[in-house]
Design a protein around this motif. Structure first.
Motif, PDB file in Angstrom:
ATOM      1  N   LEU A   3      26.107-103.723  98.999  1.00  0.00           N
ATOM      2  CA  LEU A   3      25.554-104.826  98.198  1.00  0.00           C
ATOM      3  C   LEU A   3      24.400-104.352  97.307  1.00  0.00           C
ATOM      4  N   PRO A   4      23.407-103.618  97.849  1.00  0.00           N
ATOM      5  CA  PRO A   4      22.361-103.100  96.952  1.00  0.00           C
ATOM      6  C   PRO A   4      22.937-102.267  95.806  1.00  0.00           C
ATOM      7  N   ALA A   5      24.022-101.540  96.056  1.00  0.00           N
ATOM      8  CA  ALA A   5      24.626-100.735  94.988  1.00  0.00           C
ATOM      9  C   ALA A   5      25.175-101.635  93.871  1.00  0.00           C
ATOM     10  N   VAL A   6      25.761-102.769  94.258  1.00  0.00           N
ATOM     11  CA  VAL A   6      26.280-103.713  93.247  1.00  0.00           C
ATOM     12  C   VAL A   6      25.113-104.289  92.435  1.00  0.00           C
ATOM     13  N   ILE A   7      24.021-104.605  93.113  1.00  0.00           N
ATOM     14  CA  ILE A   7      22.863-105.180  92.405  1.00  0.00           C
ATOM     15  C   ILE A   7      22.285-104.139  91.438  1.00  0.00           C
ATOM     16  N   GLN A   8      22.372-102.878  91.835  1.00  0.00           N
ATOM     17  CA  GLN A   8      21.940-101.810  90.916  1.00  0.00           C
ATOM     18  C   GLN A   8      22.822-101.753  89.669  1.00  0.00           C
ATOM     19  N   THR A   9      24.126-101.943  89.880  1.00  0.00           N
ATOM     20  CA  THR A   9      25.049-102.000  88.735  1.00  0.00           C
ATOM     21  C   THR A   9      24.622-103.121  87.792  1.00  0.00           C
ATOM     22  N   LEU A  10      24.282-104.272  88.395  1.00  0.00           N
ATOM     23  CA  LEU A  10      23.855-105.424  87.590  1.00  0.00           C
ATOM     24  C   LEU A  10      22.613-105.100  86.778  1.00  0.00           C
ATOM     25  N   GLN A  11      21.713-104.346  87.409  1.00  0.00           N
ATOM     26  CA  GLN A  11      20.452-103.999  86.768  1.00  0.00           C
ATOM     27  C   GLN A  11      20.687-103.233  85.467  1.00  0.00           C
ATOM     28  N   PHE A  23      31.126-101.725 107.448  1.00  0.00           N
ATOM     29  CA  PHE A  23      30.939-101.148 106.116  1.00  0.00           C
ATOM     30  C   PHE A  23      29.509-100.635 105.912  1.00  0.00           C
ATOM     31  N   ASP A  24      29.394 -99.721 104.967  1.00  0.00           N
ATOM     32  CA  ASP A  24      28.090 -99.224 104.567  1.00  0.00           C
ATOM     33  C   ASP A  24      27.243-100.410 104.089  1.00  0.00           C
ATOM     34  N   PRO A  25      26.100-100.690 104.745  1.00  0.00           N
ATOM     35  CA  PRO A  25      25.286-101.850 104.344  1.00  0.00           C
ATOM     36  C   PRO A  25      24.687-101.707 102.947  1.00  0.00           C
ATOM     37  N   TYR A  26      24.728-100.501 102.405  1.00  0.00           N
ATOM     38  CA  TYR A  26      24.158-100.296 101.063  1.00  0.00           C
ATOM     39  C   TYR A  26      25.147-100.640  99.943  1.00  0.00           C
ATOM     40  N   SER A  58      33.174-100.884 100.103  1.00  0.00           N
ATOM     41  CA  SER A  58      31.943-101.386 100.723  1.00  0.00           C
ATOM     42  C   SER A  58      31.143-102.238  99.726  1.00  0.00           C
ATOM     43  N   GLU A  59      31.270-101.947  98.436  1.00  0.00           N
ATOM     44  CA  GLU A  59      30.596-102.794  97.434  1.00  0.00           C
ATOM     45  C   GLU A  59      31.229-104.189  97.416  1.00  0.00           C
ATOM     46  N   LEU A  60      32.565-104.230  97.419  1.00  0.00           N
ATOM     47  CA  LEU A  60      33.240-105.533  97.431  1.00  0.00           C
ATOM     48  C   LEU A  60      32.908-106.280  98.726  1.00  0.00           C
ATOM     49  N   ALA A  61      32.881-105.547  99.837  1.00  0.00           N
ATOM     50  CA  ALA A  61      32.530-106.170 101.127  1.00  0.00           C
ATOM     51  C   ALA A  61      31.137-106.792 101.025  1.00  0.00           C
ATOM     52  N   GLY A  62      30.200-106.093 100.372  1.00  0.00           N
ATOM     53  CA  GLY A  62      28.843-106.604 100.212  1.00  0.00           C
ATOM     54  C   GLY A  62      28.819-107.896  99.401  1.00  0.00           C
ATOM     55  N   VAL A  63      29.595-107.936  98.313  1.00  0.00           N
ATOM     56  CA  VAL A  63      29.646-109.140  97.469  1.00  0.00           C
ATOM     57  C   VAL A  63      30.249-110.312  98.250  1.00  0.00           C
ATOM     58  N   LEU A  64      31.359-110.059  98.933  1.00  0.00           N
ATOM     59  CA  LEU A  64      32.004-111.136  99.696  1.00  0.00           C
ATOM     60  C   LEU A  64      31.073-111.620 100.809  1.00  0.00           C
ATOM     61  N   ALA A  65      30.370-110.680 101.444  1.00  0.00           N
ATOM     62  CA  ALA A  65      29.467-111.053 102.536  1.00  0.00           C
ATOM     63  C   ALA A  65      28.303-111.907 102.019  1.00  0.00           C
ATOM     64  N   HIS A  66      27.808-111.604 100.817  1.00  0.00           N
ATOM     65  CA  HIS A  66      26.754-112.423 100.197  1.00  0.00           C
ATOM     66  C   HIS A  66      27.269-113.866 100.019  1.00  0.00           C
ATOM     67  N   ALA A 114      20.839-114.907 101.128  1.00  0.00           N
ATOM     68  CA  ALA A 114      22.254-114.484 101.158  1.00  0.00           C
ATOM     69  C   ALA A 114      22.368-112.966 101.049  1.00  0.00           C
ATOM     70  N   ASP A 115      21.458-112.337 100.293  1.00  0.00           N
ATOM     71  CA  ASP A 115      21.465-110.866 100.211  1.00  0.00           C
ATOM     72  C   ASP A 115      21.183-110.264 101.585  1.00  0.00           C
ATOM     73  N   ARG A 116      20.158-110.786 102.250  1.00  0.00           N
ATOM     74  CA  ARG A 116      19.772-110.230 103.555  1.00  0.00           C
ATOM     75  C   ARG A 116      20.872-110.445 104.593  1.00  0.00           C
ATOM     76  N   VAL A 117      21.398-111.679 104.648  1.00  0.00           N
ATOM     77  CA  VAL A 117      22.452-111.976 105.631  1.00  0.00           C
ATOM     78  C   VAL A 117      23.727-111.190 105.284  1.00  0.00           C
ATOM     79  N   GLY A 118      24.003-111.073 103.982  1.00  0.00           N
ATOM     80  CA  GLY A 118      25.212-110.364 103.537  1.00  0.00           C
ATOM     81  C   GLY A 118      25.223-108.910 103.981  1.00  0.00           C
ATOM     82  N   VAL A 119      24.083-108.268 103.898  1.00  0.00           N
ATOM     83  CA  VAL A 119      23.973-106.863 104.318  1.00  0.00           C
ATOM     84  C   VAL A 119      24.309-106.727 105.811  1.00  0.00           C
ATOM     85  N   VAL A 120      23.810-107.683 106.594  1.00  0.00           N
ATOM     86  CA  VAL A 120      24.064-107.638 108.044  1.00  0.00           C
ATOM     87  C   VAL A 120      25.548-107.866 108.345  1.00  0.00           C
TER      88      VAL A 120
END
Ligand code: ZN
Length: 285
Positions: free
Chosen positions: A223-231, A218-221, A136-144, A205-211
């Motif tokens: 992408l936020p989880a990946v951004i947390q990793t970045l943080q 996939f779990d919409p969270y 779901s994290e990879l799905a979030g990145v690709l969706a972004h 792109a973050d907002r649209v990617g989550v949708v």
């Protein structure tokens, strides 16, 4: 094979629900006058991105893809490539532009990066894949990245950098376009991919990617989880420098996503997906 079948069935279901987009047109006609004017203004802004038609958008994107591939080679792992391409296409099939020639590939690079080009070429690096904790994290990145393509953010950045006139001029004549495409693409490529897109477009792109990720099941969270990793990474780490230079700070992105998501996704029973090693095994057969 079974996975492909499932994907096919699921895309059929989604295609049936696509009529929701058509209903937007009806809604527009029912808007009160002042709102309608506002909406028309917004529509005109969007129409400006129609200076180049879809074939031209794709041709420009393919030039950028060739330049990206000139800088970083593709990873020699056919099963992983097939997997990422299949996942990406499944996500893209949930969008309003399912018929673009979507192509997803992995670059042999240890940095943490993802790139998109107009027309639907999307690349993620080996270093990014290594840091994904779930599908779901990879799905979030690709969706972004898919969202950047859908919303034509690259064309927007080129325009904002002063390319409006050149664009319109080139697009006005097929002959001119054909003769100058390579030079034009080479001229804008470096700035576009070193400086990145507009910050507002990254939030978008973050907002649209989550949708998109949620629509794909996939779990919409993710992408936020990946951004947390970045943080938790340092901008001084060479593997993350480009990512930090080309995006708003992870804290600002999380803040913006938080405001956009609110409680809207609480009832979503999105999937974390399957572990990568199982997926890659599946795609080696
Ligand atoms: Zn982005």
């Amino acid at each position: 094979m079974r996975a492909t079948k499932k994907i096919l069935i699921a895309s059929l279901i989604i295609a049936l629900s696509g009529s929701a987009f058509a209903q937007l047109g009806d809604l527009f006609n029912k808007l009160p006058g002042n709102v309608k004017t506002l909406a028309e203004g917004a529509k005109n802004l969007v129409d400006k991105t129609k200076e180049i038609d879809e074939p031209k958008e794709i041709a420009l994107g393919n030039e950028f893809a060739a330049s990206l591939l000139g800088a970083k080679p593709l990873l020699n792992d056919p099963a992983l490539q097939r997997y990422v391409n299949t996942l990406g296409r499944w996500l893209a099939s949930q969008t309003e532009r399912p018929d673009l020639p979507w192509t997803f590939a992995v670059l042999d690079d240890v940095g943490f990066n993802a790139f998109a080009t107009p027309g639907g070429n999307i690349f993620v690096t080996r270093g990014l894949l290594a840091r994904m904790r779930s599908e779901s994290e990879l799905a979030g990145v690709l969706a972004h990245e898919i969202a950047h393509v859908l919303r034509k953010h690259h064309l927007n950045a080129i325009r904002n950098a002063g390319g409006v006139g050149v664009f319109a001029d080139l697009a006005a004549s097929q002959l001119k376009w054909d003769a100058n495409l390579k030079t034009f693409a080479a001229n804008v490529f470096k700035d576009l991919y070193a400086k990145g897109l507009d910050k507002a477009d990254e939030y978008d792109a973050d907002r649209v990617g989550v949708v998109i990720a949620a629509r794909a099941g996939f779990d919409p969270y993710g992408l936020p989880a990946v951004i947390q990793t970045l943080q938790s990474q340092s901008a001084q780490d060479n593997n993350f420098t480009l990512q930090f230079e080309t995006h708003p700070s992870p804290a600002d992105r999380l803040d913006s996503l938080d405001k956009a998501m609110r409680n809207r996704f609480e009832s979503t029973n999105g999937s974390q997906g399957r572990p990568f090693n199982e997926r890659v095994k599946e795609f080696s057969r």
